[in-house]
Scaffold this motif. Structure first.
Motif, PDB file in Angstrom:
ATOM      1  N   ASP A  42       0.840  -1.185   0.000  1.00 11.07           N
ATOM      2  CA  ASP A  42       0.000   0.000   0.000  1.00 11.07           C
ATOM      3  C   ASP A  42       0.880   1.241   0.000  1.00 11.07           C
ATOM      4  O   ASP A  42       1.926   1.276   0.631  1.00 11.07           O
ATOM      5  CB  ASP A  42      -0.893   0.031   1.251  1.00 11.07           C
ATOM      6  N   ASP A  43       0.434   2.259  -0.731  1.00  6.41           N
ATOM      7  CA  ASP A  43       1.133   3.536  -0.717  1.00  6.41           C
ATOM      8  C   ASP A  43       0.882   4.212   0.625  1.00  6.41           C
ATOM      9  O   ASP A  43      -0.211   4.119   1.180  1.00  6.41           O
ATOM     10  CB  ASP A  43       0.619   4.409  -1.856  1.00  6.41           C
ATOM     11  N   MET A  44       1.893   4.865   1.154  1.00 10.85           N
ATOM     12  CA  MET A  44       1.735   5.585   2.405  1.00 10.85           C
ATOM     13  C   MET A  44       1.610   7.074   2.104  1.00 10.85           C
ATOM     14  O   MET A  44       2.257   7.592   1.197  1.00 10.85           O
ATOM     15  CB  MET A  44       2.918   5.345   3.345  1.00 10.85           C
ATOM     16  N   PHE A  45       0.763   7.744   2.869  1.00  6.82           N
ATOM     17  CA  PHE A  45       0.551   9.174   2.746  1.00  6.82           C
ATOM     18  C   PHE A  45       0.887   9.841   4.068  1.00  6.82           C
ATOM     19  O   PHE A  45       0.639   9.270   5.131  1.00  6.82           O
ATOM     20  CB  PHE A  45      -0.925   9.476   2.427  1.00  6.82           C
ATOM     21  N   LEU A  46       1.441  11.036   3.991  1.00  4.51           N
ATOM     22  CA  LEU A  46       1.573  11.873   5.170  1.00  4.51           C
ATOM     23  C   LEU A  46       0.404  12.853   5.150  1.00  4.51           C
ATOM     24  O   LEU A  46       0.057  13.395   4.092  1.00  4.51           O
ATOM     25  CB  LEU A  46       2.901  12.628   5.178  1.00  4.51           C
ATOM     26  N   LEU A  47      -0.187  13.065   6.302  1.00  2.72           N
ATOM     27  CA  LEU A  47      -1.348  13.932   6.441  1.00  2.72           C
ATOM     28  C   LEU A  47      -1.103  14.911   7.569  1.00  2.72           C
ATOM     29  O   LEU A  47      -0.485  14.554   8.572  1.00  2.72           O
ATOM     30  CB  LEU A  47      -2.590  13.105   6.806  1.00  2.72           C
ATOM     31  N   SER A  48      -1.594  16.130   7.408  1.00  2.00           N
ATOM     32  CA  SER A  48      -1.611  17.047   8.550  1.00  2.00           C
ATOM     33  C   SER A  48      -2.797  17.991   8.397  1.00  2.00           C
ATOM     34  O   SER A  48      -3.194  18.333   7.273  1.00  2.00           O
ATOM     35  CB  SER A  48      -0.292  17.808   8.717  1.00  2.00           C
ATOM     36  N   PRO A  49      -3.376  18.386   9.527  1.00  2.00           N
ATOM     37  CA  PRO A  49      -4.549  19.253   9.481  1.00  2.00           C
ATOM     38  C   PRO A  49      -4.209  20.618   8.904  1.00  2.00           C
ATOM     39  O   PRO A  49      -3.070  21.079   9.011  1.00  2.00           O
ATOM     40  CB  PRO A  49      -4.983  19.371  10.942  1.00  2.00           C
ATOM     41  N   ILE A  50      -5.211  21.241   8.282  1.00  2.00           N
ATOM     42  CA  ILE A  50      -5.037  22.590   7.744  1.00  2.00           C
ATOM     43  C   ILE A  50      -6.100  23.501   8.354  1.00  2.00           C
ATOM     44  O   ILE A  50      -7.125  23.038   8.855  1.00  2.00           O
ATOM     45  CB  ILE A  50      -5.113  22.614   6.202  1.00  2.00           C
ATOM     46  N   SER A  51      -5.856  24.784   8.266  1.00  2.00           N
ATOM     47  CA  SER A  51      -6.789  25.772   8.813  1.00  2.00           C
ATOM     48  C   SER A  51      -8.029  25.885   7.932  1.00  2.00           C
ATOM     49  O   SER A  51      -8.021  25.492   6.758  1.00  2.00           O
ATOM     50  CB  SER A  51      -6.106  27.141   8.906  1.00  2.00           C
ATOM     51  N   ASP A  52      -9.078  26.457   8.503  1.00  2.00           N
ATOM     52  CA  ASP A  52     -10.298  26.713   7.724  1.00  2.00           C
ATOM     53  C   ASP A  52     -10.005  27.648   6.552  1.00  2.00           C
ATOM     54  O   ASP A  52     -10.563  27.480   5.469  1.00  2.00           O
ATOM     55  CB  ASP A  52     -11.386  27.328   8.617  1.00  2.00           C
ATOM     56  N   GLU A  53      -9.127  28.619   6.761  1.00  2.00           N
ATOM     57  CA  GLU A  53      -8.767  29.557   5.692  1.00  2.00           C
ATOM     58  C   GLU A  53      -8.041  28.840   4.554  1.00  2.00           C
ATOM     59  O   GLU A  53      -8.328  29.085   3.372  1.00  2.00           O
ATOM     60  CB  GLU A  53      -7.894  30.694   6.243  1.00  2.00           C
ATOM     61  N   ALA A  54      -7.119  27.959   4.897  1.00  2.00           N
ATOM     62  CA  ALA A  54      -6.406  27.199   3.861  1.00  2.00           C
ATOM     63  C   ALA A  54      -7.371  26.287   3.121  1.00  2.00           C
ATOM     64  O   ALA A  54      -7.291  26.139   1.897  1.00  2.00           O
ATOM     65  CB  ALA A  54      -5.266  26.393   4.479  1.00  2.00           C
ATOM     66  N   PHE A  55      -8.297  25.679   3.845  1.00  2.00           N
ATOM     67  CA  PHE A  55      -9.291  24.812   3.217  1.00  2.00           C
ATOM     68  C   PHE A  55     -10.150  25.602   2.236  1.00  2.00           C
ATOM     69  O   PHE A  55     -10.348  25.174   1.088  1.00  2.00           O
ATOM     70  CB  PHE A  55     -10.155  24.152   4.288  1.00  2.00           C
ATOM     71  N   SER A  56     -10.626  26.764   2.638  1.00  2.00           N
ATOM     72  CA  SER A  56     -11.452  27.590   1.750  1.00  2.00           C
ATOM     73  C   SER A  56     -10.683  28.002   0.500  1.00  2.00           C
ATOM     74  O   SER A  56     -11.218  27.961  -0.612  1.00  2.00           O
ATOM     75  CB  SER A  56     -11.948  28.843   2.480  1.00  2.00           C
ATOM     76  N   ALA A  57      -9.427  28.391   0.684  1.00  2.00           N
ATOM     77  CA  ALA A  57      -8.600  28.789  -0.461  1.00  2.00           C
ATOM     78  C   ALA A  57      -8.363  27.600  -1.396  1.00  2.00           C
ATOM     79  O   ALA A  57      -8.400  27.745  -2.625  1.00  2.00           O
ATOM     80  CB  ALA A  57      -7.275  29.376   0.014  1.00  2.00           C
ATOM     81  N   ALA A  58      -8.126  26.427  -0.833  1.00  2.00           N
ATOM     82  CA  ALA A  58      -7.903  25.233  -1.649  1.00  2.00           C
ATOM     83  C   ALA A  58      -9.151  24.881  -2.456  1.00  2.00           C
ATOM     84  O   ALA A  58      -9.052  24.526  -3.645  1.00  2.00           O
ATOM     85  CB  ALA A  58      -7.487  24.056  -0.773  1.00  2.00           C
ATOM     86  N   ILE A  59     -10.310  24.989  -1.835  1.00  2.00           N
ATOM     87  CA  ILE A  59     -11.566  24.692  -2.545  1.00  2.00           C
ATOM     88  C   ILE A  59     -11.789  25.707  -3.662  1.00  2.00           C
ATOM     89  O   ILE A  59     -12.160  25.341  -4.779  1.00  2.00           O
ATOM     90  CB  ILE A  59     -12.758  24.666  -1.562  1.00  2.00           C
ATOM     91  N   GLU A  60     -11.560  26.977  -3.376  1.00  2.00           N
ATOM     92  CA  GLU A  60     -11.733  28.004  -4.408  1.00  2.00           C
ATOM     93  C   GLU A  60     -10.790  27.757  -5.586  1.00  2.00           C
ATOM     94  O   GLU A  60     -11.188  27.842  -6.751  1.00  2.00           O
ATOM     95  CB  GLU A  60     -11.506  29.398  -3.821  1.00  2.00           C
ATOM     96  N   ASP A  61      -9.532  27.440  -5.298  1.00  2.00           N
ATOM     97  CA  ASP A  61      -8.580  27.184  -6.372  1.00  2.00           C
ATOM     98  C   ASP A  61      -8.938  25.923  -7.144  1.00  2.00           C
ATOM     99  O   ASP A  61      -8.769  25.855  -8.361  1.00  2.00           O
ATOM    100  CB  ASP A  61      -7.156  27.096  -5.816  1.00  2.00           C
ATOM    101  N   TRP A  62      -9.462  24.918  -6.456  1.00  2.00           N
ATOM    102  CA  TRP A  62      -9.899  23.694  -7.123  1.00  2.00           C
ATOM    103  C   TRP A  62     -11.064  23.995  -8.070  1.00  2.00           C
ATOM    104  O   TRP A  62     -11.130  23.463  -9.185  1.00  2.00           O
ATOM    105  CB  TRP A  62     -10.294  22.640  -6.094  1.00  2.00           C
ATOM    106  N   GLU A  63     -11.980  24.859  -7.655  1.00  2.00           N
ATOM    107  CA  GLU A  63     -13.103  25.247  -8.513  1.00  2.00           C
ATOM    108  C   GLU A  63     -12.613  25.978  -9.756  1.00  2.00           C
ATOM    109  O   GLU A  63     -13.144  25.784 -10.851  1.00  2.00           O
ATOM    110  CB  GLU A  63     -14.103  26.097  -7.733  1.00  2.00           C
TER     111      GLU A  63
END
Length: 147
Positions: A42-63
């Motif tokens: 299985d591939d391993m992933f590193l994960l870390s939490p992000i802020s609400d602001e970073a999440f909103s910016a990521a969603i906007e850029d994804w759109e």
């Protein structure tokens, strides 16, 4: 474990490699450690939490990217415009600057996991992942590939 939304896939090679996903109910950045694709491991992933602001910016850029992708698929733009349509280009550039700094795996808060990805045509986002937390310390062969 349950399947949770994968909100963005900003890197893809034989599957999602980097982006933003919900893990245990919170938005996280995920980054593949890229195991050998010829291996059954299985591939391993590193994960870390992000802020609400970073999440909103990521969603906007994804759109912004999905608008370009749709236009590209129907032939109304070219690959030269990638990753944003002209009307979105300035906003994308601003978001990209912000996200480059905010969508990084925080080594102090990171966890390691494997994931099973699936497409779900009944939901949006359409890709989901089931994350299984793994012991990063004892995964040396894969850990060496993670940065």
């Amino acid at each position: 474990m349950t399947f949770e939304p994968v909100h963005t896939m900003t890197d893809w090679h034989d599957g999602p490699r980097r982006g933003v996903a919900t893990v245990n109910g919170r938005p996280h950045v995920y980054q593949s450690c890229w195991s050998n694709i010829d291996s059954d491991d299985d591939d391993m992933f590193l994960l870390s939490p992000i802020s609400d602001e970073a999440f909103s910016a990521a969603i906007e850029d994804w759109e912004i990217w999905t608008r370009w992708d749709f236009a590209y698929k129907i032939g109304s733009t070219t690959n030269d415009a990638h990753p944003a349509l002209p009307a979105d280009r300035e906003r994308h550039m601003l978001l990209a600057t912000i996200l480059t700094k905010q969508l990084v795996v925080d080594q102090r808060e990171r966890i390691a996991a494997t994931a099973v990805f699936r497409y779900n045509t009944d939901t949006k986002p359409r890709i989901e992942a089931e994350w299984k937390i793994v012991d990063y310390v004892h995964s040396k062969d894969k850990r060496d590939k993670c940065t």
